[in-house]
Design a protein around this motif. Sequence first.
Motif, PDB file in Angstrom:
ATOM      1  N   UNK C  70       0.803  -1.227   0.000  1.00 45.18           N
ATOM      2  CA  UNK C  70       0.000   0.000   0.000  1.00 45.18           C
ATOM      3  C   UNK C  70       0.837   1.280   0.000  1.00 45.18           C
ATOM      4  N   UNK C  71       2.107   1.207   0.343  1.00 41.82           N
ATOM      5  CA  UNK C  71       2.848   2.464   0.462  1.00 41.82           C
ATOM      6  C   UNK C  71       3.401   2.943  -0.867  1.00 41.82           C
ATOM      7  N   UNK C 134      -6.169   6.830  -3.628  1.00 41.83           N
ATOM      8  CA  UNK C 134      -5.566   8.075  -3.152  1.00 41.83           C
ATOM      9  C   UNK C 134      -4.674   8.690  -4.225  1.00 41.83           C
ATOM     10  N   UNK C 181     -13.462   8.466  -0.393  1.00 40.66           N
ATOM     11  CA  UNK C 181     -12.303   7.585  -0.276  1.00 40.66           C
ATOM     12  C   UNK C 181     -12.021   7.285   1.192  1.00 40.66           C
ATOM     13  N   UNK C 185     -11.843   3.660   3.009  1.00 43.80           N
ATOM     14  CA  UNK C 185     -10.666   3.176   3.723  1.00 43.80           C
ATOM     15  C   UNK C 185     -11.034   2.775   5.144  1.00 43.80           C
ATOM     16  N   UNK C 186     -11.860   3.612   5.752  1.00 36.70           N
ATOM     17  CA  UNK C 186     -12.290   3.292   7.102  1.00 36.70           C
ATOM     18  C   UNK C 186     -12.991   1.949   7.179  1.00 36.70           C
ATOM     19  N   UNK C 188     -12.697  -0.662   4.936  1.00 38.04           N
ATOM     20  CA  UNK C 188     -12.019  -1.844   4.409  1.00 38.04           C
ATOM     21  C   UNK C 188     -10.513  -1.842   4.568  1.00 38.04           C
ATOM     22  N   UNK C 189      -9.910  -0.692   4.909  1.00 33.85           N
ATOM     23  CA  UNK C 189      -8.491  -0.676   5.185  1.00 33.85           C
ATOM     24  C   UNK C 189      -7.581  -0.823   3.987  1.00 33.85           C
ATOM     25  N   UNK C 191      -6.858   0.857  -0.264  1.00 36.86           N
ATOM     26  CA  UNK C 191      -7.289   1.791  -1.294  1.00 36.86           C
ATOM     27  C   UNK C 191      -7.025   1.254  -2.682  1.00 36.86           C
TER      28      UNK C 191
END
Lengths: 498, 102, 497
Positions: C70-71, C134, C181, C185-186, C188-189, C191
């Motif tokens: 994810x990063x 994002x 968005x 994210x909140x 399902x954690x 993006x």
Amino acid sequence: MTWNESLPLLVLASSLVPGLIIFCLAEESKGLRTALNLVGVVLKLLLVAVMVWGVEQGQSYEVRFPLLPGIDFVLRADALSMFFALLSAVLWLATTIYAIGYLEDSPKRNRFFGFFSLCVTATLGVALAGNLVTFLLFYELLTLATYPLVVHRGTQVSLRAGRVYLAYTLTGGALLLAGIAWLHALAGNLEFTAQGFLSGLVQDHSAALVAIFVLLIAGLGAKAALVPLHGWLPQAMVAPAPVSALLHAVAVVKAGAFGIVRVVHDVYGFEVVAQLGVAGPLAAIAAVTIVYGSLRALFQTDIKRRLAFSTVSQVSYIVLGTAIAGPVATVGGVAHLVHQGLMKITLFFCAGNLAETLGIHRVEDLRGVGRRMPWTMAAFTLGALGMIGVPPMAGFFSKWFLASGGLDVGQPWVIAVLIASSLLNAAYFLPVIWTAWFRAPPETWPAERAPARGETSLMLLLPTVLVAASALGVGLLASMPFSPLQWVGLIVDVEYAP
Amino acid sequence: MSATLLYAITGSGLFVLGLYALARHAHLLRKIIAVNVMGSGVFLVFGALAYRTPGLVSDAVPHAMVITGIVVAVSATAVALVLMLRVQSETGRPHLPEQPSD
Amino acid sequence: METPFADSPWTVWAVFTPMIGAVAAFLWPRRAALVGCLATLATVGSVFWLIWQVAQLGPQYHAMGGWGAPLGIDLHADGLSAAMLLTTALVGAGVTLYATAYFQQATETARFFWALWLLLWSAMNALFLSGDLFNLYVTLELVGVASVALVALAGNSDALTGAMRYFLLSLLGSLTYLLGVALLYGAHGTLDIGLLSDLVTPAPADWAATGLMVAGLSIKTALVPLHFWLPPAHAAAPAPVSALLSALVVKTSFYLLLRLWLELFPVTAPGFGQVLGLLGALAIFWGSFQALRQARLKLLVAYSTVAQIGYLFLAFPLALTTAAATAWAGTVLFILSHALAKAAMFLAAGNILKFAGHDRIADLGSGSPGIALSWAAFGIAGISIIGLPPSAGFAAKWLLLQASFASGQWWWLIPIVGGSLLAAAYMFKVAGLAFLPNDQGDQGDPKAAGARLSRRMKWTALGFALGALAMGFATPQILALLDSGTPFAQLGAVGVL
């Protein structure tokens, strides 16, 4: 790509390429432009003649490549398409020569002849189209290519006529598109097929097929000037004479009428049309148009407007012949495609000669003009007599076959329509002829532009006399091989084969 | 009510407040501030939702995103302010003209 | 595989070449035009190589710096991305060519144009290649900032106020999207669109997120009734910028909406699609009606964009069961054809404006030879906008019509066909002027700086118009490209929606 595949493309290219080059020429290069025009029309005529001969010999000419999912771009030669193609190619030759003479020294000739060539390309495309989408493509191209010709003079009147023309024809095109798209969703096939391809769907989808038929006929009827969709035609008279000749005799109204023939015979098939019960209403509309057009023509004092309403009436003979099932009436209707074309183009060339040479636009100004311009008025007389249906002119054969076709299938009312129409034809054409030949000429003509010698410029007179002679010729030689009437026999044999 | 939910609701409240101010006020500076308030609301929601599973260390990804978001917001604000000044020097007032009849 | 560079990460180059060009144009302002041309060549080359990869080898994927989600930042290219990149490259190359002639002197405006345009290109390419919600926000914002700055380049009060309004609405749109968005994210954690597509459910939180994201993107796409910012901004910008905005920028947010709709949103209630479709139909009628009554040429073209955007939204209600693949293919084809045709129209309108010194429709006219080619370009582009065959616009409308019959919703043919007729009405209102005699209407403004148009400006406009017309014949090839790893491909078979 074989010769038989490339021939239909070459037929289109023979006018498309010269047209595109003409757009790029300088306005002054008259010689080159004229040469391109003439090379194009002669080449096209030769190519079409080769194809006509080939089709008669049983050759098949077809080119196709994918255009949309499940739909090809198809050009194909069959008896019906070659009939229309040959008519267009011949009349194009005459009209091009006439237009070169008519537009001498007027501005913007490049633009005019460029769109003129696009117009014939579109007409030949309509003739050769092998399915409804290809037909639609060229049908809309024809609208776009004729608009600049209608507004060519750039006056407010012609711009308004252009707007009216577009309003009718583009709305027609939109209805046609809706009908074709619906038909494709329903049948999954749009290829023109002898005797139609919809007989399997009549059982379950008759309501949808009727609705599609209405959409298609309304879309085509806008160009064919079926009442009440005829409003654009008299207005478009403001265009230069060769354009009027083109709109009325060959390209636009004929594309609509030809499309109706295609839809009835090669999409639905006349049996399906009869089963759906739409043949009667179509014949009725055609009959109304025939009588209404003639009535309106009677009250016009402007020569070109009188001819315009006459066109409204005469084109519906083709529709009438198509709507009355039965081979004899079909022969009459389809043959009229050529007969009306030859006669009407003669009349429009004559009207152009009168306006150009003597400034005559109104019927009352025609007094004694027969003595001043005998060749032109002789041609006019031939054309007018043909329209009335006097034997041995071509128009007589159309009416004869229509009438006997009507009797054959037990619809004698057709004869009443034909008689009424012929009487009205006589009523609005005979006074013109009488005025021109038998009344004393005035002191001066409205706006005389006397040529050095002869009654008018040779470039105007020659095409006029030639088309008049051929209008007489196809009548006199109606039973010779390759005459329109004989060729129609070929078409009808295919459509009515057991 | 958990702290996370409180922050998230506050963030949404800020967003709505900013939206109201953006529509309500004519002065461009107020509009730009209103957009910034909306942005802060969104970042607050992000920050609150980073703490997804109670008891665990909060998720670093939303933090990274909020930082990126703040950079974007600062740059956008700078552009908006310059544009506002140009509008003022060109039209004489820091307002948008009335909507064209539409 | 003998093709050179077949394995290179062209996804990366498609984003970075214009970015490098933007920096270079900013650093060497005197050589900005040259830098712009070189960067355009390099970008077009990268994009075509990437499209070749997608068409021949299938979808492309690249994790920048090897980080991965994810990063890290991942780049994805499938058939849909490739179609958008292709559209952007075609329009971009032409606009670059046009701009070299349009900005003749190396003024400050010209210098900033090159830097901003290349930045915009980079941002758009990045947006088409991102697969992470994002990153998509960041690229969306970059596209917005660059576009606003480009509008403001014209420098007059119309352009500045237009740009300001555009910017505020654009920010509102992106923040609304971003709030959506955040909610996703909140819940399902993650993006990543690919990962999220397995997680979203028709739960209230996901519905709220969907609603916010669709609303935000609709603002940026100028869907009626949120369209009012578009006409002043697009009409006031310099001609090449107007072309970029109408042809490309409004499509970027639509692309995002389309991708989210296809891959992410829990579309279980067809009512949502129906609402979007109705707004689309409204846009077609309202935009066309407004275009018809505009007195200025560039505003007419801008309102035409509002109307044409409506067509894009018709696919949402049409994309049901077996009709889905057809509807989406038609929509993508519509994006491509509208991009070329609208670029042609704005460039031609720019020529006409430069030639006459104004763009008041009532006073325009004349078929004077100096402007004939631009009128021709305007008219030919109109064929595609109206949707007459053989243009790609026709092919697109044909597919939409087929989808409406196949999905049993024939009534959508009313906006599809009716919009064509209205488009014909406003196109020919203008095109008729070209047929006025020489001595009527304006003869060109002798005082206007560029009354003599450069050949390049005329031919670029005409090139776009002819391209839009001829593209109809390339429909099978474009549809084949779309099938490469696109969500549409599976739709045809399975009928997901």
